[in-house]
Design an enzyme around this catalytic site. Structure first.
Site, PDB file in Angstrom:
ATOM      1  N   ARG A   1      -7.136  -1.220  -6.961  1.00  0.00           N
ATOM      2  CA  ARG A   1      -7.356  -2.606  -6.546  1.00  0.00           C
ATOM      3  C   ARG A   1      -8.483  -3.266  -7.338  1.00  0.00           C
ATOM      4  NH1 ARG A   1      -4.802  -3.347  -1.326  1.00  0.00           N
ATOM      5  NH2 ARG A   1      -3.510  -1.497  -1.032  1.00  0.00           N
TER       6      ARG A   1
ATOM      7  N   HIS B   1     -10.735  -2.980   0.257  1.00  0.00           N
ATOM      8  CA  HIS B   1     -11.060  -1.634  -0.236  1.00  0.00           C
ATOM      9  C   HIS B   1     -11.824  -1.618  -1.561  1.00  0.00           C
ATOM     10  CE1 HIS B   1      -9.681   2.743   0.653  1.00  0.00           C
ATOM     11  NE2 HIS B   1     -10.996   2.573   0.731  1.00  0.00           N
TER      12      HIS B   1
ATOM     13  N   SER C   1      -8.643   1.288   4.265  1.00  0.00           N
ATOM     14  CA  SER C   1      -7.332   1.783   4.689  1.00  0.00           C
ATOM     15  C   SER C   1      -7.210   1.852   6.209  1.00  0.00           C
ATOM     16  CB  SER C   1      -7.073   3.179   4.103  1.00  0.00           C
ATOM     17  OG  SER C   1      -7.048   3.132   2.698  1.00  0.00           O
TER      18      SER C   1
ATOM     19  N   LYS D   1       1.674   9.682  -5.370  1.00  0.00           N
ATOM     20  CA  LYS D   1       0.311   9.198  -5.220  1.00  0.00           C
ATOM     21  C   LYS D   1      -0.685  10.328  -5.475  1.00  0.00           C
ATOM     22  CE  LYS D   1      -2.832   7.367  -1.671  1.00  0.00           C
ATOM     23  NZ  LYS D   1      -2.951   6.863  -0.287  1.00  0.00           N
TER      24      LYS D   1
ATOM     25  N   CYS E   1      -6.073   4.029  -4.181  1.00  0.00           N
ATOM     26  CA  CYS E   1      -6.195   2.606  -3.888  1.00  0.00           C
ATOM     27  C   CYS E   1      -7.458   1.887  -4.351  1.00  0.00           C
ATOM     28  CB  CYS E   1      -5.965   2.356  -2.405  1.00  0.00           C
ATOM     29  SG  CYS E   1      -6.869   3.436  -1.312  1.00  0.00           S
TER      30      CYS E   1
ATOM     31  N   HIS F   1       1.052   2.467   4.073  1.00  0.00           N
ATOM     32  CA  HIS F   1       0.039   3.506   4.210  1.00  0.00           C
ATOM     33  C   HIS F   1       0.134   4.121   5.607  1.00  0.00           C
ATOM     34  CE1 HIS F   1      -3.884   5.485   4.128  1.00  0.00           C
ATOM     35  NE2 HIS F   1      -3.993   5.185   2.843  1.00  0.00           N
TER      36      HIS F   1
ATOM     37  N   LYS G   1      -5.743  -5.695   3.067  1.00  0.00           N
ATOM     38  CA  LYS G   1      -6.648  -4.627   2.654  1.00  0.00           C
ATOM     39  C   LYS G   1      -7.453  -5.006   1.419  1.00  0.00           C
ATOM     40  CE  LYS G   1      -6.464   0.247   1.199  1.00  0.00           C
ATOM     41  NZ  LYS G   1      -5.593   1.426   1.080  1.00  0.00           N
TER      42      LYS G   1
ATOM     43  N   ASP H   1       0.847  -1.187   0.000  1.00  0.00           N
ATOM     44  CA  ASP H   1       0.000   0.000   0.000  1.00  0.00           C
ATOM     45  C   ASP H   1       0.888   1.245   0.000  1.00  0.00           C
ATOM     46  OD1 ASP H   1      -2.089   1.772   0.241  1.00  0.00           O
ATOM     47  OD2 ASP H   1      -3.063   0.707   1.872  1.00  0.00           O
ATOM     48  N   ASP H   2       0.842   1.994  -1.094  1.00  0.00           N
ATOM     49  CA  ASP H   2       1.583   3.267  -1.208  1.00  0.00           C
ATOM     50  C   ASP H   2       3.098   3.094  -1.244  1.00  0.00           C
ATOM     51  OD1 ASP H   2      -0.928   4.349  -1.009  1.00  0.00           O
ATOM     52  OD2 ASP H   2      -0.549   5.530   0.784  1.00  0.00           O
TER      53      ASP H   2
ATOM     54  N   ASP I   1       0.082  -0.756  -4.848  1.00  0.00           N
ATOM     55  CA  ASP I   1      -1.185  -0.319  -5.434  1.00  0.00           C
ATOM     56  C   ASP I   1      -1.105   1.035  -6.124  1.00  0.00           C
ATOM     57  OD1 ASP I   1      -0.996   1.240  -3.118  1.00  0.00           O
ATOM     58  OD2 ASP I   1      -3.105   1.013  -2.586  1.00  0.00           O
ATOM     59  N   ASN I   2      -0.150   1.853  -5.767  1.00  0.00           N
ATOM     60  CA  ASN I   2       0.091   3.152  -6.419  1.00  0.00           C
ATOM     61  C   ASN I   2       1.407   3.685  -5.891  1.00  0.00           C
ATOM     62  OD1 ASN I   2      -2.629   3.833  -4.393  1.00  0.00           O
ATOM     63  ND2 ASN I   2      -0.668   4.744  -3.840  1.00  0.00           N
TER      64      ASN I   2
END
Length: 455
Positions: free
Chosen positions: A56, A112, A135, A270, A52, A200, A110, A12-13, A252-253
């Site tokens: 996803r 989401h 998140s 991001k 996100c 994250h 996660k 995540d991130d 994810d990004n």
């Protein structure tokens, strides 16, 4: 050929420059780097969104977010607790197509893609779920009580088993779940989607990693992910599954570019469609099949996972149209990736890449229509998007504008007020409610998280 197991690790991130094998000098990632040395490292890999929820949903379904109406969520760029919308249950995911071929499937971490019962993972091909539905900054946080978020729910399958869990322990709990799933399925083909909480914000890592970090809490969270990867590698070796398991590692990004995160040498972060928002690390290892120590600079995207894994695992593609391409030959050592990739931010079509060339015609924030721009970059020569060549190459601009126009009319473009002709509906329920409600008398182990970071 025996059908391979698949482990898809999605951080995540985590940014392009956050791993040792992508140039980080401050984060310790020896085990992720090992996967890269034993497999293929992609230098031009893209997620389909710089945030996100769309990212996803797109990865799981093989579709650009607007095709599945997953670009914008009732005024939010990501799904919020208790919203009435989520991934449409008619969409088929990687888990759906692999389970149809006898794979046992599990998601850890996660999700989401919607937190209402109709939108939880067991409705999308997963046999098991253990993790957070959104998140880790969407729980109760000190100093942010006025936001009135519900207590952060930890879910097992379809049941909330804990509220406000200690986030410092979650990566260890997640990893324990992963090792148990691998052990229980040593005789069966399996698909494990491990969607890490890290990196994250708020950044919570176990004390060991904090004390060892040279990059503060951010480096500690990266190290925790690397430790988890080491545990998975060790378990596969212990069970004799190494050679028959595909490991994919990605994010994810892009990173926010704050708190110690890095997208270097890319521009942006991001939430935006510069390279740093959507180009992320991607590593694939499958001993004896994917060439070891290979670096691939062909364009590859998360939406290509579904058809590529279908080819590897002998699965049928969904009947619904997808945007992903079967790039299994590329992963096995070929030299032909995707030719074109479109950059969507929410429902705004902002840029296109074709070969080495990237054309930006829009850029703006998440909630307002973008500003018109005229920016052309040769990414092979200018990875940091510093030298605008728009005026020098009118023929290339014209070619890329044609691609953007075709995409607009198929998938839509909010900036131009164009409705896509091939867009499917989002999932929607009546009378939604959050999974949890705050109770001042509840014995939460963490009543309020002590950090106010959100991202």
């Amino acid at each position: 050929m025996t059908r391979p197991n698949v482990i898809l690790i999605n951080c995540d991130d985590m940014g392009y420059g956050d791993l040792g094998c992508y140039g980080s000098a401050v984060n310790k990632t020896p085990n992720i780097d090992r996967i890269a040395s034993e497999g293929m490292r992609f230098t031009d890999f893209y997620m389909a969104s710089p945030v996100c929820s769309p990212s996803r949903g797109a990865m799981l379904t093989g579709c650009y977010p607007p095709r599945i109406s997953f670009g914008f969520f009732e005024g939010n760029c990501v799904l919020m607790p208790g919203q009435s919308i989520g991934l449409n249950p008619n969409e088929r995911t990687i888990a759906d197509i692999l389970r149809a071929e006898g794979y046992h499937t599990k998601i850890i971490g996660k999700w989401h893609c919607g937190d209402q019962p109709e939108f939880l993972p067991l409705n999308f091909g997963f046999d098991e779920y253990y993790g957070l539905p959104y998140s880790n900054d969407m729980g109760r946080q000190k100093g942010l009580e006025h936001i009135n978020n519900p207590p952060l729910p930890l879910i097992k399958d379809n049941e909330v088993i804990q509220q406000q869990p200690d986030q410092r322990a979650l990566t260890e709990r997640y990893t324990e779940q992963a090792l148990d799933f691998i052990g229980r399925n040593r005789e069966n083909p399996f698909f494990l989607y491990f969607a890490h909480m890290h990196v994250h914000t708020p950044l919570y890592a176990a004390e060991r990693f904090v004390l060892e970090s040279e990059n503060g809490d951010y480096g500690a969270c990266v190290a925790a992910v690397d430790w988890s990867v080491n545990c998975i590698i060790h378990k596969l070796e212990e069970e004799g599954l190494t050679d028959n398991t595909i490991i994919i590692f990605t994010s994810d990004n892009g990173s926010r570019g704050l708190d110690g995160g890095s997208n270097a040498p890319l521009r942006g972060a991001k939430t935006n469609t510069w390279e740093g928002g959507m180009r992320v690390p991607c590593i694939m290892r499958w001993p004896g099949h994917i060439p070891a120590g290979r670096e691939c600079s062909e364009i590859f995207a998360s939406i290509d996972f579904l058809p590529t894994l279908a080819a590897f695992c002998g699965a049928e593609l969904p009947e619904n149209k997808i945007d992903g391409l079967d790039l299994s030959e590329l992963c096995l050592g070929g030299n032909k990736g995707r030719e074109t990739f479109f950059y969507y931010k929410c429902n705004q079509l902002e840029a296109v890449r074709c070969g080495d060339w990237k054309l930006h015609l829009q850029k703006g924030n998440m909630w307002a229509k973008g500003d018109k721009v005229q920016l052309l970059y040769n990414l092979a020569e200018d990875i940091s998007e510093e030298c605008n060549l728009y005026e020098e190459h009118p023929n290339i601009v014209a070619k890329l504008e044609i691609l953007l126009d075709k995409c607009r009319y198929e998938l839509g473009d909010e900036v131009e007020s164009i409705q896509g002709r091939e867009v499917r509906p989002v999932g929607r329920v009546e009378n939604p409610k959050p999974l949890t409600e705050y109770d001042e008398n509840h014995p939460y182990i963490i009543a309020l998280y002590d950090r106010t970071d959100a991202g």
